[in-house]
Design a protein around this motif. Sequence first.
Motif, PDB file in Angstrom:
ATOM      1  N   PHE A   1       8.222  -0.268   5.348  1.00  0.00           N
ATOM      2  CA  PHE A   1       9.092  -0.819   4.314  1.00  0.00           C
ATOM      3  C   PHE A   1       8.488  -0.530   2.946  1.00  0.00           C
ATOM      4  N   ARG A   2       9.362  -0.298   1.970  1.00  0.00           N
ATOM      5  CA  ARG A   2       8.910  -0.095   0.595  1.00  0.00           C
ATOM      6  C   ARG A   2       9.603  -1.094  -0.303  1.00  0.00           C
ATOM      7  N   PHE A   3       8.847  -1.722  -1.166  1.00  0.00           N
ATOM      8  CA  PHE A   3       9.398  -2.658  -2.156  1.00  0.00           C
ATOM      9  C   PHE A   3       8.538  -2.580  -3.402  1.00  0.00           C
ATOM     10  N   GLY A   4       9.191  -2.358  -4.539  1.00  0.00           N
ATOM     11  CA  GLY A   4       8.438  -2.209  -5.778  1.00  0.00           C
ATOM     12  C   GLY A   4       7.422  -1.088  -5.650  1.00  0.00           C
ATOM     13  N   VAL A   5       6.166  -1.389  -5.991  1.00  0.00           N
ATOM     14  CA  VAL A   5       5.102  -0.394  -5.903  1.00  0.00           C
ATOM     15  C   VAL A   5       4.341  -0.505  -4.585  1.00  0.00           C
ATOM     16  N   PHE A   6       4.856  -1.324  -3.678  1.00  0.00           N
ATOM     17  CA  PHE A   6       4.168  -1.579  -2.412  1.00  0.00           C
ATOM     18  C   PHE A   6       4.865  -0.880  -1.249  1.00  0.00           C
ATOM     19  N   GLU A   7       4.055  -0.586  -0.213  1.00  0.00           N
ATOM     20  CA  GLU A   7       4.598  -0.067   1.029  1.00  0.00           C
ATOM     21  C   GLU A   7       3.830  -0.684   2.191  1.00  0.00           C
ATOM     22  N   ALA A   8       4.569  -1.183   3.183  1.00  0.00           N
ATOM     23  CA  ALA A   8       3.973  -1.739   4.392  1.00  0.00           C
ATOM     24  C   ALA A   8       4.172  -0.738   5.520  1.00  0.00           C
ATOM     25  N   ASP A   9       3.095  -0.187   6.025  1.00  0.00           N
ATOM     26  CA  ASP A   9       3.136   0.830   7.068  1.00  0.00           C
ATOM     27  C   ASP A   9       3.010   0.153   8.426  1.00  0.00           C
ATOM     28  N   LEU A  10       4.085   0.204   9.231  1.00  0.00           N
ATOM     29  CA  LEU A  10       4.090  -0.466  10.525  1.00  0.00           C
ATOM     30  C   LEU A  10       3.187   0.228  11.537  1.00  0.00           C
ATOM     31  N   ARG A  11       2.953   1.518  11.351  1.00  0.00           N
ATOM     32  CA  ARG A  11       2.132   2.266  12.310  1.00  0.00           C
ATOM     33  C   ARG A  11       0.661   1.909  12.174  1.00  0.00           C
ATOM     34  N   THR A  12       0.188   1.786  10.938  1.00  0.00           N
ATOM     35  CA  THR A  12      -1.237   1.516  10.704  1.00  0.00           C
ATOM     36  C   THR A  12      -1.525   0.047  10.437  1.00  0.00           C
ATOM     37  N   GLY A  13      -0.446  -0.743  10.175  1.00  0.00           N
ATOM     38  CA  GLY A  13      -0.664  -2.148   9.830  1.00  0.00           C
ATOM     39  C   GLY A  13      -1.303  -2.324   8.474  1.00  0.00           C
ATOM     40  N   GLU A  14      -1.033  -1.402   7.546  1.00  0.00           N
ATOM     41  CA  GLU A  14      -1.660  -1.435   6.225  1.00  0.00           C
ATOM     42  C   GLU A  14      -0.627  -1.669   5.134  1.00  0.00           C
TER      43      GLU A  14
ATOM     44  N   ALA B   1      -2.263 -10.821  -2.353  1.00  0.00           N
ATOM     45  CA  ALA B   1      -2.241  -9.361  -2.218  1.00  0.00           C
ATOM     46  C   ALA B   1      -1.160  -8.728  -3.095  1.00  0.00           C
ATOM     47  N   LEU B   2      -0.030  -9.423  -3.224  1.00  0.00           N
ATOM     48  CA  LEU B   2       1.092  -8.891  -4.011  1.00  0.00           C
ATOM     49  C   LEU B   2       1.025  -9.285  -5.477  1.00  0.00           C
ATOM     50  N   GLY B   3       0.067 -10.158  -5.832  1.00  0.00           N
ATOM     51  CA  GLY B   3       0.027 -10.670  -7.204  1.00  0.00           C
ATOM     52  C   GLY B   3       1.209 -11.557  -7.500  1.00  0.00           C
ATOM     53  N   ASP B   4       1.676 -12.284  -6.486  1.00  0.00           N
ATOM     54  CA  ASP B   4       2.863 -13.123  -6.609  1.00  0.00           C
ATOM     55  C   ASP B   4       2.473 -14.557  -6.929  1.00  0.00           C
ATOM     56  N   SER B   5       3.456 -15.361  -7.274  1.00  0.00           N
ATOM     57  CA  SER B   5       3.222 -16.756  -7.645  1.00  0.00           C
ATOM     58  C   SER B   5       4.269 -17.635  -6.983  1.00  0.00           C
ATOM     59  N   ALA B   6       3.820 -18.771  -6.447  1.00  0.00           N
ATOM     60  CA  ALA B   6       4.760 -19.705  -5.828  1.00  0.00           C
ATOM     61  C   ALA B   6       5.670 -20.334  -6.868  1.00  0.00           C
ATOM     62  N   GLU B   7       5.135 -20.545  -8.108  1.00  0.00           N
ATOM     63  CA  GLU B   7       5.941 -21.177  -9.155  1.00  0.00           C
ATOM     64  C   GLU B   7       6.997 -20.234  -9.723  1.00  0.00           C
ATOM     65  N   ASN B   8       6.623 -18.958  -9.876  1.00  0.00           N
ATOM     66  CA  ASN B   8       7.552 -17.961 -10.420  1.00  0.00           C
ATOM     67  C   ASN B   8       7.580 -16.757  -9.486  1.00  0.00           C
ATOM     68  N   PRO B   9       8.156 -16.917  -8.295  1.00  0.00           N
ATOM     69  CA  PRO B   9       8.073 -15.861  -7.282  1.00  0.00           C
ATOM     70  C   PRO B   9       8.907 -14.636  -7.631  1.00  0.00           C
ATOM     71  N   ARG B  10       8.308 -13.476  -7.405  1.00  0.00           N
ATOM     72  CA  ARG B  10       9.045 -12.211  -7.497  1.00  0.00           C
ATOM     73  C   ARG B  10       9.335 -11.667  -6.110  1.00  0.00           C
ATOM     74  N   PHE B  11       8.495 -12.043  -5.154  1.00  0.00           N
ATOM     75  CA  PHE B  11       8.631 -11.509  -3.805  1.00  0.00           C
ATOM     76  C   PHE B  11       8.968 -12.591  -2.776  1.00  0.00           C
TER      77      PHE B  11
ATOM     78  N   ILE C   1       2.238  -6.225 -15.099  1.00  0.00           N
ATOM     79  CA  ILE C   1       0.975  -6.923 -14.852  1.00  0.00           C
ATOM     80  C   ILE C   1       1.282  -8.387 -14.584  1.00  0.00           C
ATOM     81  N   HIS C   2       0.752  -8.892 -13.505  1.00  0.00           N
ATOM     82  CA  HIS C   2       0.987 -10.283 -13.132  1.00  0.00           C
ATOM     83  C   HIS C   2      -0.290 -11.114 -13.139  1.00  0.00           C
ATOM     84  N   SER C   3      -1.430 -10.466 -13.319  1.00  0.00           N
ATOM     85  CA  SER C   3      -2.690 -11.200 -13.358  1.00  0.00           C
ATOM     86  C   SER C   3      -3.678 -10.433 -14.217  1.00  0.00           C
ATOM     87  N   LEU C   4      -4.490 -11.166 -14.958  1.00  0.00           N
ATOM     88  CA  LEU C   4      -5.487 -10.501 -15.787  1.00  0.00           C
ATOM     89  C   LEU C   4      -6.690 -11.403 -16.014  1.00  0.00           C
TER      90      LEU C   4
END
Length: 643
Positions: free
Chosen positions: A16-29, A89-99, A185-188
């Motif tokens: 699966f691909r979302f934003g700048v991320f990709e989840a590879d089901l074959r490698t689990g990465e 890992a995604l740089g996400d936030s529970a208060e202001n979720p993007r994912f 940028i979501h964290s700095l």
Amino acid sequence: MLGFAMKQAAQPVRGFRFGVFEADLRTGELTKLGKRVRLQEQPFQLLTMLLEKPGELVNREILRQRLWPKTIVDFDHGLNKAISKIRDALGDSAENPRFIETVASRGYRFLADVALVQDGQPQAAAGDAASREAPAPAHPPGAGPSAKWPAHAFGWRLSGLVTALALAVLVSWLFYSWRHPLTTIHSLAVLPLENLSNDASQDYFADGMTDELITHLGQISAIRVISRTSAMTYKNARKPLAEIARELNVDAVVEGSVLHSGERVRIAAQLIEVPADKQIWAESYEGDFRDTLTLQSRVARSIAGQIRATLNRQEQVALENSKAVNPEAYEAYLKGRYFWNKRTGDGLRTAIEYFNHAIELDPTYAEAYSGLADSYALSGDWEYGVLSPQDAFRKAKAAATKALALDDGLGEAHTSLAFALDLYGWDWEAAEKEYQLAIKLSPGYATAHLWYAWHLILMGRNSEGLIELRKAESLDPLSLIISADMADALCIAHLFEEAVQQSNKTLQMEPNFAIGHYELGQAFEQTHMHDEAVVEFQKAIEIAGHGGAFDSNLAYVYAVSGRKEEAIKIAKSLEAHRDQNPSAEANIALIYVGLGDQDQAMIWLNKGYEARFNPSILLRPAFDPLRSNAQFKELWRRIGLPG
């Protein structure tokens, strides 16, 4: 298995691909822009379950059946921990979720568009607008390939031409954006600003600039800003920026310098995206020394603009408002926070002196009153015993109230008041409101999340409390007290092996942190490793000196391991020296619990009640033998804690 994937694709789905991320089901990465992001197996499996159904609610029970089918204890902790790791890992936030959006008490929903990856090419997933077929355009009425157009059709054709041109521009822009993605940028982390004054005495000024910049940026809810405690550990550290960013788990760093010469100040700063080591923005600001905080606000606003952070009205006002502070008072305030953060009796006494000095120099300094309130509040706690609980509450509440009178928009001051109301006022409803307001005003203030976590745990809302602790830890990953408190909370949850691991993590950061040894000793005792527990409590006493918390826990281990005479000796010593340790009642009760004398334990707990002790000590697993005691239940009810 793959839900919409099997309906949409005839070929096997690679991931699966979302934003700048990709989840590879074959490698689990999980990868970000082609670079691997650390994510353990179980959180990765949970992420793929959410990716299979973008935009749909995935029920907690379904997650339990798929990922935790044999778990019989603390499923909530495991699930919350996995979600927290995914968000980190995604740089996400529970208060202001993007994912990932939390649907209270029900489950989770993946918010972003998801594409299937097949043979290296993404396909639009279910719910993606691009996957819907648009109807074929119809010819205008009466018009075929050779039909004549009415006169007014010229305007229609011109409009169509403009539309076509607009579409061409849009397609070109989309192609460009795909080749040159916008910086998100979501964290700095703000690294310690360098002092260019060739005067070591100006180090506190440079540190103060760093602290204020962190505070300004920490008011922006759209980004996670690393707290001062963690950021300052990199002072004079010559590590690569990518390594620092990896250790702090951030997308970008701010670094720069401060030059204070005469009545002028110059602040230079640059924003660098990592790990690409790409400079996004750089600027310098110069002004009068007394306008320093205004310069800091300008830097913070510029950074917010560069990282495309969306500011609400409250945050805009906070960044616009700046005030002059007496520089000597500011330096005294910074020293006060330094000693407050040591979490020792002597450190708290020294912090109180510095905060009072800051107030003498600037009676309108709200932050100094907030620091004073925090120092007074901790001074009456059972772990430190510097003041009696009554004195601590009176002084802490007065200082917090004064801070709010000077600046009712100061998140730190609302945190200070909430903490005092929690520890000694036992006004749980008012404390919760203050914590929530504090976090709304200063979402990046780690201490607010830390102390709110303890409030939630005391209210029996353990899962929520652990989530808040994780938020505090993500904001201040190198904070010793947050790390130690996490071990304490794990012990309260009876997750003793995890508490041992967490305590060892704390002591890896600082081997001479007394509370770290105390927490490790507590976890060892609960796993019946009595000899090891004795060593840790003795080490805590060696580092920080004798005190009610350390001595009583040592005596408790002596009592439960059969060394009762040594336990009684410590109990009698604490009883005889209560004037030196005004918060000793609950600690003495703990020893009698270990000795199996519940009557004496309740006598001392009732004395603690009269003295207005911090009831969080009752959460410790060492008090478990009293939970079925009728007197203990009545005490719990009188304090007003949920049953």
